[in-house]
Design an enzyme around this catalytic site. Structure first.
Site, PDB file in Angstrom:
ATOM      1  N   TYR A  85       0.803  -1.224   0.000  1.00 18.24           N
ATOM      2  CA  TYR A  85       0.000   0.000   0.000  1.00 18.24           C
ATOM      3  C   TYR A  85       0.839   1.280   0.000  1.00 18.24           C
ATOM      4  O   TYR A  85       0.307   2.359   0.241  1.00 18.24           O
ATOM      5  CB  TYR A  85      -0.933   0.009   1.222  1.00 18.24           C
ATOM      6  CG  TYR A  85      -1.864  -1.172   1.283  1.00 18.24           C
ATOM      7  CD1 TYR A  85      -2.701  -1.488   0.212  1.00 18.24           C
ATOM      8  CD2 TYR A  85      -1.917  -1.980   2.413  1.00 18.24           C
ATOM      9  CE1 TYR A  85      -3.563  -2.564   0.271  1.00 18.24           C
ATOM     10  CE2 TYR A  85      -2.779  -3.068   2.482  1.00 18.24           C
ATOM     11  CZ  TYR A  85      -3.598  -3.359   1.402  1.00 18.24           C
ATOM     12  OH  TYR A  85      -4.450  -4.429   1.470  1.00 18.24           O
ATOM     13  N   THR A 191      17.494  18.201  27.791  1.00 20.64           N
ATOM     14  CA  THR A 191      17.449  16.749  27.820  1.00 20.64           C
ATOM     15  C   THR A 191      16.937  16.301  26.453  1.00 20.64           C
ATOM     16  O   THR A 191      16.315  17.082  25.720  1.00 20.64           O
ATOM     17  CB  THR A 191      16.521  16.247  28.945  1.00 20.64           C
ATOM     18  OG1 THR A 191      16.574  14.812  28.976  1.00 20.64           O
ATOM     19  CG2 THR A 191      15.084  16.687  28.714  1.00 20.64           C
ATOM     20  N   HIS A 240     -33.743  -3.070  13.162  1.00 17.19           N
ATOM     21  CA  HIS A 240     -33.588  -4.470  13.593  1.00 17.19           C
ATOM     22  C   HIS A 240     -33.566  -5.401  12.379  1.00 17.19           C
ATOM     23  O   HIS A 240     -33.908  -6.588  12.487  1.00 17.19           O
ATOM     24  CB  HIS A 240     -34.711  -4.892  14.548  1.00 17.19           C
ATOM     25  CG  HIS A 240     -34.891  -3.957  15.691  1.00 17.19           C
ATOM     26  ND1 HIS A 240     -34.110  -3.990  16.820  1.00 17.19           N
ATOM     27  CD2 HIS A 240     -35.768  -2.929  15.865  1.00 17.19           C
ATOM     28  CE1 HIS A 240     -34.484  -3.031  17.652  1.00 17.19           C
ATOM     29  NE2 HIS A 240     -35.483  -2.363  17.099  1.00 17.19           N
ATOM     30  N   SER A 364     -13.741 -12.686  -8.385  1.00 19.56           N
ATOM     31  CA  SER A 364     -13.568 -13.972  -7.713  1.00 19.56           C
ATOM     32  C   SER A 364     -12.741 -14.881  -8.602  1.00 19.56           C
ATOM     33  O   SER A 364     -12.879 -14.852  -9.832  1.00 19.56           O
ATOM     34  CB  SER A 364     -14.926 -14.623  -7.431  1.00 19.56           C
ATOM     35  OG  SER A 364     -14.775 -15.978  -7.063  1.00 19.56           O
ATOM     36  N   VAL A 371     -18.770  -8.936  -8.554  1.00 21.82           N
ATOM     37  CA  VAL A 371     -18.147  -7.613  -8.408  1.00 21.82           C
ATOM     38  C   VAL A 371     -18.193  -7.303  -6.912  1.00 21.82           C
ATOM     39  O   VAL A 371     -19.198  -6.820  -6.396  1.00 21.82           O
ATOM     40  CB  VAL A 371     -18.890  -6.532  -9.212  1.00 21.82           C
ATOM     41  CG1 VAL A 371     -18.149  -5.203  -9.094  1.00 21.82           C
ATOM     42  CG2 VAL A 371     -19.051  -6.942 -10.675  1.00 21.82           C
ATOM     43  N   ARG A 404      10.297   9.425  33.957  1.00 23.13           N
ATOM     44  CA  ARG A 404      10.115   8.904  32.602  1.00 23.13           C
ATOM     45  C   ARG A 404      10.741   7.520  32.491  1.00 23.13           C
ATOM     46  O   ARG A 404      11.540   7.100  33.325  1.00 23.13           O
ATOM     47  CB  ARG A 404      10.742   9.809  31.552  1.00 23.13           C
ATOM     48  CG  ARG A 404      12.215   9.556  31.281  1.00 23.13           C
ATOM     49  CD  ARG A 404      12.640   9.976  29.895  1.00 23.13           C
ATOM     50  NE  ARG A 404      11.811   9.388  28.863  1.00 23.13           N
ATOM     51  CZ  ARG A 404      12.057   9.504  27.568  1.00 23.13           C
ATOM     52  NH1 ARG A 404      13.099  10.180  27.146  1.00 23.13           N
ATOM     53  NH2 ARG A 404      11.267   8.949  26.675  1.00 23.13           N
ATOM     54  N   VAL A 411       7.331   3.415  21.509  1.00 29.54           N
ATOM     55  CA  VAL A 411       5.934   3.410  21.080  1.00 29.54           C
ATOM     56  C   VAL A 411       5.646   4.547  20.101  1.00 29.54           C
ATOM     57  O   VAL A 411       4.930   4.373  19.116  1.00 29.54           O
ATOM     58  CB  VAL A 411       5.001   3.492  22.306  1.00 29.54           C
ATOM     59  CG1 VAL A 411       3.581   3.832  21.902  1.00 29.54           C
ATOM     60  CG2 VAL A 411       5.014   2.167  23.063  1.00 29.54           C
ATOM     61  N   LEU A 412       6.217   5.725  20.365  1.00 29.58           N
ATOM     62  CA  LEU A 412       5.952   6.877  19.506  1.00 29.58           C
ATOM     63  C   LEU A 412       6.464   6.688  18.079  1.00 29.58           C
ATOM     64  O   LEU A 412       6.022   7.385  17.167  1.00 29.58           O
ATOM     65  CB  LEU A 412       6.579   8.132  20.121  1.00 29.58           C
ATOM     66  CG  LEU A 412       5.791   8.742  21.277  1.00 29.58           C
ATOM     67  CD1 LEU A 412       6.627   9.767  22.018  1.00 29.58           C
ATOM     68  CD2 LEU A 412       4.510   9.372  20.761  1.00 29.58           C
ATOM     69  N   ARG A 413       7.364   5.765  17.899  1.00 25.99           N
ATOM     70  CA  ARG A 413       7.838   5.487  16.544  1.00 25.99           C
ATOM     71  C   ARG A 413       6.760   4.814  15.683  1.00 25.99           C
ATOM     72  O   ARG A 413       6.956   4.620  14.480  1.00 25.99           O
ATOM     73  CB  ARG A 413       9.088   4.610  16.586  1.00 25.99           C
ATOM     74  CG  ARG A 413      10.298   5.322  17.190  1.00 25.99           C
ATOM     75  CD  ARG A 413      11.525   4.432  17.223  1.00 25.99           C
ATOM     76  NE  ARG A 413      12.658   5.110  17.842  1.00 25.99           N
ATOM     77  CZ  ARG A 413      13.492   5.928  17.206  1.00 25.99           C
ATOM     78  NH1 ARG A 413      13.323   6.146  15.918  1.00 25.99           N
ATOM     79  NH2 ARG A 413      14.494   6.505  17.843  1.00 25.99           N
TER      80      ARG A 413
END
Length: 537
Positions: A85, A191, A240, A364, A371, A404, A411-413
């Site tokens: 993608y 820092t 429903h 398919s 489709v 910290r 994680v932020l990566r």
């Protein structure tokens, strides 16, 4: 237990005897022909198993030998975002990639040095000349992939990514004597997280304003256009899963646009926060070096100069609460779009929409007629993937051990994963919308077979004119029974109602009983709220 069952896992005939009971009586009860059959079966299975093991070993050896060939490409990427993608999500790469992180770190370090040069008390860093200022700004504007690779090369030695940026800038400024004299003030009193938290906020700001928000707005407007274009087309509702009061196809589309717009608006209101308060958030080193400087004010001015909001109360890290809020906003937007995808999928299944086919496309591998609604399925799946990642980020990031720990860093990566899957989903939904064609005949057919939905307006008019037990009478007529145009007309004609009221009911059909649906669909643009002040962060 059958002896044969016990021997299923035997890998060779030599191991088979160990699986039999050791007492003599049991051995005598096993006929020689039976034992011979078992030995033969085990030998065959062992041979097949040996062949499989050899095949796997050869394949592993082949992959090991070819490991150098398996460099990153669209075919070897572990994430489909970076492989299959890539073409649809690459617009996020300049912001949310490793390159983007390094680029914004460079920006923050340079801007901080310039800020120091403008503090009168910091006499060791005089105000830069126009030439030096231009040189520093050029390092930001001209930052390239080769520059990022140079930083990574330095990082191999330092094993510290932020320190590598500092060393890179010192090297780049050696040729400019004015800057070289003060190059030790790169990263002054900072820092690593002072640099990182601002870089992450800027990464998000640029990614959202330049890539995510425009596509989200496109989705909202595409659905709004569907509402307007299909406003007049009557459709049987489903509550429903059962036949219910008619609506219009446009009104059903209109239901989604304001919901998405509201979440998009809330996202643009999230304040992207930054801190610049040193190792534990108290400006300790700053005041030791220059006690006469109002460092809190300097930090606030610096953070705001980058287009971010200032957080004065922090630990070593900016606590990421705004990120949690931001990612939760995306989750809510994505959930609403999942709801849309599922409804469109169902409408396609019912034949309300046809899909424009493309030459050469296959639906398919075995059923040539199909489709499939692949764009909406792709969108739904990627929205789920996005929300899983964004949900984890939003729950994990506000939590840190004491001042910290490094869990937030790794994680932020992964911010690009949640937003990347979201972007892919939005584009898939847009692609699917572009293929839709309304099948009015099929919509009309459903309405023609659903005259029971007129029970609601008939009993409501009966209430107005005091006809006793209107609901119960209509329930007796319609519940669980086949209702036709003729049976409905016969019922209406037998009612004791004013002639005008009766005539109006006789004119009513499932196609015309749509209330204000068409008008609501046509006026949905008024409620979207996508005005300039909500466009960007």
């Amino acid at each position: 237990m059958e002896i044969g069952a016990t021997l299923k896992v035997s890998s060779s005939i030599q191991s088979a005897p160990r699986l039999f009971p050791t007492n003599t009586h049991c051995r005598r009860n096993i006929s020689s022909s039976r034992f011979t059959s078992i030995r033969s079966s085990c030998s065959c299975k062992a041979s097949l198993e040996d062949n499989r093991v050899l095949a796997v070993a050869k394949m592993s050896k082949k992959f090991s030998e070819d490991s150098e060939v398996f460099e990153l490409s669209s075919l070897t990427a572990l994430s489909p975002l970076d492989g299959r993608y890539w073409g649809k999500v690459k617009d996020l790469a300049p912001f949310l990639s490793e390159y983007g992180l390094i680029r914004f770190r460079v920006l923050v370090e340079i801007k901080w040095l310039i800020q120091l040069s403008q503090i009168p008390q910091v006499t060791e860093v005089p105000k830069f000349s126009d030439e030096a200022q231009t040189y520093l700004e050029g390092l930001i504007d001209g930052f390239s992939m080769s520059d990022a690779l140079e930083v990574k090369k330095i990082e191999k030695v330092t094993n510290h990514d932020v320190k590598a940026v500092e060393y890179y800038l010192k090297q780049k400024c050696q040729s400019n004597l004015e800057i070289a004299k003060v190059h030790e003030f790169f990263h002054f009193a900072c820092t690593s997280e002072d640099i990182n938290n601002l870089a992450h906020a800027l990464m998000l700001k640029e990614a959202l304003n330049k890539t995510m928000f425009p596509v989200m707005d496109e989705v909202i407007h595409a659905i709004s256009d569907m509402a307007d274009n299909y406003a007049h087309i009557p459709q049987l509702s489903r509550t429903h899963g059962q036949s219910a009061t008619p609506t219009t196809l446009g009104k059903e589309m209109a239901n989604f646009a304001p919901r998405l717009s509201n979440e998009r608006k809330e996202l643009s209101k999230v304040e992207l926060l930054g801190k610049f308060a040193g190792a534990v958030g108290n400006y300790n080193a700053h005041f030791v070096a220059y006690p006469e400087v109002n460092w809190s004010k300097v930090a606030e001015e610096f953070v705001k100069s980058l287009g971010l909001s200032f957080n004065p109360y922090v630990t070593q890290i900016e606590p990421h609460d705004y990120m949690s809020k931001l990612f939760h906003g995306f989750i809510r937007f994505n959930i609403i779009l999942i709801d849309f995808d599922k409804d469109i999928w169902d409408y396609i299944s019912r034949g309300y929409f046809k899909q424009i086919t493309r030459a050469g496309e296959i639906g398919s591998s075995t059923m040539p007629h199909k489709v499939n609604p692949i764009d909406f399925e792709n969108s739904e799946g990627n929205l789920g993937m996005a929300n899983a990642g964004l949900g984890f980020l939003s729950k994990k990031l506000p939590i840190s051990r004491m001042q910290r720990d490094l869990t937030d860093s790794t994680v932020l990566r992964n911010m690009g994963l949640g937003l990347g899957h979201s972007l892919l989903a939005y584009k898939s939904a847009l692609q699917g919308i572009g293929k839709l064609q309304v099948n009015e005949a099929r919509l009309s057919e459903d309405l023609d077979q659903s005259w029971e939905v007129l029970a609601e307006p008939i009993q409501t008019v009966m209430r107005r004119y005091g006809v006793p037990e209107p609901y119960e009478k209509l329930k007796e007529l319609t519940r669980g029974k086949a209702v036709t145009k003729e049976s409905i007309r016969e019922f209406i004609e037998g009612l004791e109602l004013p002639e005008e009221a009766k005539a109006n009911l006789l004119k009513l059909t499932p196609h015309t009983y749509i209330g204000a649906a068409a008008d609501l669909a046509r006026s949905v643009d008024k409620f979207l709220g996508l005005v300039n002040e909500f466009d960007a962060l």
